[in-house]
Design an enzyme around this catalytic site. Structure first.
Site, mmCIF file in Angstrom:
data_model
loop_
_atom_site.group_PDB
_atom_site.id
_atom_site.type_symbol
_atom_site.label_atom_id
_atom_site.label_comp_id
_atom_site.label_asym_id
_atom_site.label_seq_id
_atom_site.Cartn_x
_atom_site.Cartn_y
_atom_site.Cartn_z
ATOM 1 N N GLY A 71 53.892 -14.258 56.434
ATOM 2 C CA GLY A 71 54.366 -12.934 56.839
ATOM 3 C C GLY A 71 54.400 -12.804 58.355
ATOM 4 N N ARG A 98 51.726 -16.850 62.875
ATOM 5 C CA ARG A 98 51.174 -17.855 61.960
ATOM 6 C C ARG A 98 52.199 -18.955 61.713
ATOM 7 N NH1 ARG A 98 47.604 -15.051 57.292
ATOM 8 N NH2 ARG A 98 45.851 -14.491 58.610
ATOM 9 N N ARG A 102 64.425 -10.717 66.823
ATOM 10 C CA ARG A 102 63.414 -9.694 66.532
ATOM 11 C C ARG A 102 61.988 -10.221 66.610
ATOM 12 N NH1 ARG A 102 65.341 -4.879 63.285
ATOM 13 N NH2 ARG A 102 67.571 -4.983 63.536
ATOM 14 N N ARG A 152 55.759 -19.004 49.877
ATOM 15 C CA ARG A 152 55.063 -18.022 50.701
ATOM 16 C C ARG A 152 53.649 -18.516 50.968
ATOM 17 N NH1 ARG A 152 53.048 -13.496 52.633
ATOM 18 N NH2 ARG A 152 51.453 -12.326 51.514
ATOM 19 N N ILE A 153 53.233 -18.449 52.235
ATOM 20 C CA ILE A 153 51.842 -18.744 52.584
ATOM 21 C C ILE A 153 51.313 -17.469 53.245
ATOM 22 C CG2 ILE A 153 51.851 -21.278 52.715
ATOM 23 C CD1 ILE A 153 52.565 -21.074 55.671
ATOM 24 N N GLY A 154 50.399 -16.799 52.572
ATOM 25 C CA GLY A 154 49.963 -15.510 53.097
ATOM 26 C C GLY A 154 48.559 -15.161 52.664
ATOM 27 N N SER A 155 48.173 -13.942 52.971
ATOM 28 C CA SER A 155 46.841 -13.498 52.590
ATOM 29 C C SER A 155 46.956 -12.455 51.481
ATOM 30 C CB SER A 155 46.107 -12.916 53.801
ATOM 31 O OG SER A 155 46.873 -11.864 54.337
ATOM 32 N N GLU A 179 48.990 -8.434 47.256
ATOM 33 C CA GLU A 179 49.679 -8.686 48.527
ATOM 34 C C GLU A 179 50.977 -7.883 48.474
ATOM 35 O OE1 GLU A 179 52.534 -10.120 46.831
ATOM 36 O OE2 GLU A 179 52.653 -11.726 48.296
ATOM 37 N N MET A 180 51.972 -8.228 49.280
ATOM 38 C CA MET A 180 53.122 -7.327 49.359
ATOM 39 C C MET A 180 54.489 -8.020 49.345
ATOM 40 S SD MET A 180 51.594 -4.533 52.061
ATOM 41 C CE MET A 180 52.983 -3.456 51.833
ATOM 42 N N SER A 204 41.798 -12.836 51.916
ATOM 43 C CA SER A 204 41.325 -12.458 53.255
ATOM 44 C C SER A 204 40.369 -11.273 53.207
ATOM 45 C CB SER A 204 42.517 -12.101 54.146
ATOM 46 O OG SER A 204 43.222 -11.011 53.586
ATOM 47 N N ASP A 205 40.433 -10.505 52.124
ATOM 48 C CA ASP A 205 39.537 -9.365 51.967
ATOM 49 C C ASP A 205 39.379 -9.105 50.469
ATOM 50 O OD1 ASP A 205 42.457 -8.340 52.894
ATOM 51 O OD2 ASP A 205 41.714 -7.080 51.281
ATOM 52 N N ARG A 253 39.736 -17.072 59.963
ATOM 53 C CA ARG A 253 41.038 -16.927 59.305
ATOM 54 C C ARG A 253 41.886 -18.181 59.445
ATOM 55 N NH1 ARG A 253 43.202 -11.400 58.079
ATOM 56 N NH2 ARG A 253 41.300 -10.225 57.857
HETATM 57 N N1 HPA Z 1 46.607 -4.988 50.052
HETATM 58 C C1 HPA Z 1 47.863 -5.386 50.239
HETATM 59 N N2 HPA Z 1 48.169 -6.511 50.858
HETATM 60 C C2 HPA Z 1 47.174 -7.269 51.328
HETATM 61 C C3 HPA Z 1 45.851 -6.913 51.174
HETATM 62 C C4 HPA Z 1 45.548 -5.711 50.487
HETATM 63 O O1 HPA Z 1 44.384 -5.332 50.325
HETATM 64 N N3 HPA Z 1 45.083 -7.874 51.761
HETATM 65 C C5 HPA Z 1 45.928 -8.781 52.253
HETATM 66 N N4 HPA Z 1 47.202 -8.436 51.995
#
Ligand code: HPA
Length: 234
Positions: free
Chosen positions: A20, A24, A43, A87-90, A179-180, A203-204, A217
């Site tokens: 995202g 990164r 952008r 996709r590589i993300g959190s 995630e989103m 990540s959380d 991270r």
């Molecule tokens: N919500 C949405 N997307 C995220 C979150 C979350 O808690 N943590 C990392 N990406």
């Protein structure tokens, strides 16, 4: 060149990793690829192409959320011929069995809505990962010894969620993390006969409130990049 990507035809590899965060993308390209060339900075959504073990790879930022990812993935597939998109993300952990730093391989991605809702309307399409990529990622994660979970995730439209009841239902139904972006990635890949997978670092954690300290991270992110690269060419 497209509206959002400044690369020339041929600058983009058939295999594209999609973090995202554009910084990164820069970090991952400089850390894992050879002969790295900046191919997009429109952008500030940085994209780089290089090689990994002799294979041509692009790492392109997708931005946050499905509307942003949809722009980049549409152009990567339709205008640049991308075929494998990872996709590589959190993500935020949603089960007690999932810990911060673990990796989640998203077999399916549930959502409340995606940019493709206008097409599906009353249908509840089930976005799912490409099996060959998922299988190869499981093998790569096992070889690395990374604690990895395979299952469903939730692609939310909002980070600051005012509907905790939705998360509760996701937790109740075994969803591993939130995630989103992944749901729309899977839908676009299916529509255009491409392969897609989301490899996510926790990540959380929504249940424990724990969060990965910023100095850790990068290392956790690195494991995920290696799993993605091995999966793409495995
Ligand atoms: N919500 C949405 N997307 C995220 C979150 C979350 O808690 N943590 C990392 N990406």
């Amino acid at each position: 060149m497209t509206v959002h990507i400044g690369a020339q035809p041929g600058d983009i590899a058939e295999t594209v990793l999609l973090p995202g965060d554009p910084y990164r993308a820069k970090w991952a390209a400089e850390t894992f690829l050879k002969d790295v060339v900046l191919v997009n900075e429109v952008r500030g959504m940085l994209g780089f192409t290089g090689t990994w073990n002799g294979h041509k790879v692009t790492i392109q930022g997708s931005g946050m959320g499905m509307p942003s990812l949809s722009i980049y993935v549409n152009e990567l597939i339709k205008d640049y011929g991308a075929k494998t998109l990872i996709r590589i993300g959190s993500c935020g952990g949603m089960q007690d069995s999932v810990a911060v730093r673990d990796v989640i391989l998203a077999m399916t991605a549930s959502s409340l809505s995606t940019p493709s809702r206008g097409i599906f309307r009353e249908l509840n399409y089930a976005p799912s990962a490409d099996w060959s990529l998922l299988q190869a990622a499981v093998k790569a994660a096992e070889a690395k010894g990374t604690t990895t979970h395979v299952g469903g995730i939730y692609s939310s439209d909002v980070f600051y969620d005012e509907r905790p009841d939705l998360n509760e239902q996701m937790v109740r139904h075994g969803i591993l993390g939130v995630e989103m972006e992944a749901a729309e990635l899977y839908i676009l890949a299916a529509r255009h006969k491409c392969r897609a997978l989301a490899v996510l670092t926790v990540s959380d954690h929504l249940l424990t409130g724990e969060a990965l300290p910023s100095d850790q991270r990068e290392t956790s992110f690195g494991d995920m990049v290696e799993i993605a690269l091995n999966a793409a060419f495995g």
